[in-house]
Design an enzyme around this catalytic site. Structure first.
Site, PDB file in Angstrom:
ATOM      1  N   ASN A  13       0.797  -1.249  -0.063  1.00  0.00           N
ATOM      2  CA  ASN A  13      -0.050   0.080   0.121  1.00  0.00           C
ATOM      3  C   ASN A  13       0.938   1.189   0.015  1.00  0.00           C
ATOM      4  OD1 ASN A  13      -1.900   2.093   0.427  1.00  0.00           O
ATOM      5  ND2 ASN A  13      -2.306   1.531   2.517  1.00  0.00           N
ATOM      6  N   TRP A  14       1.216   1.937  -1.153  1.00  0.00           N
ATOM      7  CA  TRP A  14       1.829   3.080  -1.269  1.00  0.00           C
ATOM      8  C   TRP A  14       1.356   4.360  -0.647  1.00  0.00           C
ATOM      9  CZ3 TRP A  14       3.896   2.260  -6.946  1.00  0.00           C
ATOM     10  CH2 TRP A  14       4.607   0.933  -7.048  1.00  0.00           C
ATOM     11  N   LYS A  15       0.175   4.223  -0.365  1.00  0.00           N
ATOM     12  CA  LYS A  15      -0.514   5.351   0.083  1.00  0.00           C
ATOM     13  C   LYS A  15      -0.289   6.810  -0.469  1.00  0.00           C
ATOM     14  CE  LYS A  15       0.105   3.181   4.898  1.00  0.00           C
ATOM     15  NZ  LYS A  15       0.106   3.687   6.198  1.00  0.00           N
ATOM     16  N   HIS A  99      -9.336   0.721   4.855  1.00  0.00           N
ATOM     17  CA  HIS A  99      -8.173   0.786   5.558  1.00  0.00           C
ATOM     18  C   HIS A  99      -8.583   1.976   6.837  1.00  0.00           C
ATOM     19  CE1 HIS A  99      -4.241   2.385   6.343  1.00  0.00           C
ATOM     20  NE2 HIS A  99      -3.752   1.342   5.567  1.00  0.00           N
ATOM     21  N   GLU A 101      -6.955   4.192   7.944  1.00  0.00           N
ATOM     22  CA  GLU A 101      -6.777   5.522   7.704  1.00  0.00           C
ATOM     23  C   GLU A 101      -8.050   6.167   6.874  1.00  0.00           C
ATOM     24  OE1 GLU A 101      -3.223   5.450   5.550  1.00  0.00           O
ATOM     25  OE2 GLU A 101      -2.241   4.614   7.471  1.00  0.00           O
ATOM     26  N   GLU A 171      -5.140  -5.153  10.599  1.00  0.00           N
ATOM     27  CA  GLU A 171      -4.211  -4.182  10.694  1.00  0.00           C
ATOM     28  C   GLU A 171      -4.481  -3.709  11.901  1.00  0.00           C
ATOM     29  OE1 GLU A 171      -2.327  -3.213   6.718  1.00  0.00           O
ATOM     30  OE2 GLU A 171      -4.076  -1.979   7.195  1.00  0.00           O
ATOM     31  N   GLY A 177       2.303   1.764  10.565  1.00  0.00           N
ATOM     32  CA  GLY A 177       3.166   2.981  10.577  1.00  0.00           C
ATOM     33  C   GLY A 177       3.977   3.634  11.758  1.00  0.00           C
ATOM     34  N   SER A 217       3.549  -2.607  10.270  1.00  0.00           N
ATOM     35  CA  SER A 217       4.683  -2.341  10.619  1.00  0.00           C
ATOM     36  C   SER A 217       5.312  -3.790  10.176  1.00  0.00           C
ATOM     37  CB  SER A 217       5.387  -1.971  11.908  1.00  0.00           C
ATOM     38  OG  SER A 217       4.923  -0.719  11.980  1.00  0.00           O
ATOM     39  N   GLY A 238       2.810  -1.323   4.175  1.00  0.00           N
ATOM     40  CA  GLY A 238       2.677  -0.027   3.931  1.00  0.00           C
ATOM     41  C   GLY A 238       4.242   0.526   3.917  1.00  0.00           C
ATOM     42  N   GLY A 239       4.936   1.062   4.708  1.00  0.00           N
ATOM     43  CA  GLY A 239       6.343   1.728   4.597  1.00  0.00           C
ATOM     44  C   GLY A 239       7.018   0.875   4.115  1.00  0.00           C
TER      45      GLY A 239
HETATM   46  C1  PEP Z   1      -0.666  -0.194   6.006  1.00  0.00           C
HETATM   47  O1  PEP Z   1      -0.790   1.018   5.785  1.00  0.00           O
HETATM   48  O2  PEP Z   1      -1.757  -0.697   5.741  1.00  0.00           O
HETATM   49  C2  PEP Z   1       0.301  -0.585   6.820  1.00  0.00           C
HETATM   50  C3  PEP Z   1       0.344  -1.531   7.423  1.00  0.00           C
HETATM   51  O3  PEP Z   1       1.550   0.345   7.147  1.00  0.00           O
HETATM   52  P1  PEP Z   1       2.823   0.028   7.542  1.00  0.00           P
HETATM   53  O4  PEP Z   1       3.329  -1.373   7.161  1.00  0.00           O
HETATM   54  O5  PEP Z   1       3.548   1.051   7.212  1.00  0.00           O
HETATM   55  O6  PEP Z   1       2.693  -0.044   9.337  1.00  0.00           O
END
Ligand code: PEP
Length: 256
Positions: A13-15, A99, A101, A171, A177, A217, A238-239
């Protein structure tokens, strides 16, 4: 993970990151870093504006592309929205829905998530339905009740055929994050509870075939241990998906 029943899926997920040029560079680097036929299904979710460029840059590779969100109406006076048929037209195979967010920053409710999941399926794509508890809910012992109620609401009203396609991503919000990850045991417990709910509501065959990803994470250093859990069938990242080597290392961890 039970590879006999469920092919692992690793989704990035590049957000709200990367220009069109940066997105195509990343997907090209990722295609080079991955084996020609990875055991895991590999999906990247760039911003809407980069979807067609990523599709073109990923052509001939094992990388599929996904959208990060969708609106449930197909067309009409809905300024600023993007619908499921339009995403399908861009060759998306998956769409992330619900998600945390979106839920926290944009007020998405369980009902919105259910409508989005149904719209994605209606357009021939697969929703990756996100769920997860806040730190307060975890500390209050409400994790499973909250997560199961989110999953139940998202899937309510779907046909048996559609249910069989859905991917779920657990999640925990406090792990997204933040660098904090659920321990493999804690994550497994929630994944097991989600599969238990699916079995109770829809039968064991459907539950055994449904992929449940972990997100929060995930990094090259913790991915293998998480995905080795019997009910963790891949990762939503994500990251660590914003850099080709780290994402490729997570994909490699899914095949171990
Ligand atoms: C996400 O945005 O779905 C996520 C899991 O981010 P991260 O891996 O950065 O925690």
């Amino acid at each position: 993970m039970n590879p006999a029943l469920r092919r692992p899926l690793v989704a990035g997920n590049w957000k709200l990151h990367k220009t069109v040029g940066e997105s195509t560079e990343l997907v090209a680097a990722l295609a080079k870093a991955l084996p020609a036929e990875p055991t895991a299904e590999v999906v990247v979710a760039p911003v809407f504006t980069a979807l067609s460029a990523v599709r073109d840059a990923a052509a001939g590779s094992a990388i599929a592309h996904a959208a990060q969100d969708v609106y449930w109406e197909a067309s009409g006076a809905f300024t600023g929205e993007v619908s499921a048929p339009l995403l399908s037209d861009l060759g998306c195979s998956y769409v992330i829905v619900g998600h945390s967010e979106r839920r926290q920053l944009f007020g998405e409710s369980d009902e919105h998530v259910a409508r989005k999941a149904a719209a994605v399926l209606g357009a021939g794509m697969v929703p990756i339905v996100c769920c997860g508890e806040s730190l307060e809910q975890r500390e209050a012992g409400e994790t499973e009740a909250h997560v199961l109620s989110q999953v139940g609401a998202a899937l309510a009203g779907l046909s048996e055929g559609d249910l069989a396609k859905v991917v779920i991503a657990y999640e925990p919000i406090w792990a997204i994050g933040t660098g904090r990850t659920a321990s493999p045991d804690d994550a497994q417990q929630v994944h097991g509870a989600i599969r238990g709910l699916l079995s109770e509501r829809f039968g064991s065959a459907l539950a055994d075939g449904t992929r449940i990803l972990y997100g929060g994470s995930v990094k090259p250093g913790n991915a293998a241990e998480l995905m080795a859990q019997p009910d963790i069938d891949g990762a939503l990242v994500g990251g660590a998906s914003l850099e080709s080597d780290s994402f490729a290392a997570i994909v490699a961890a899914a095949q171990a």
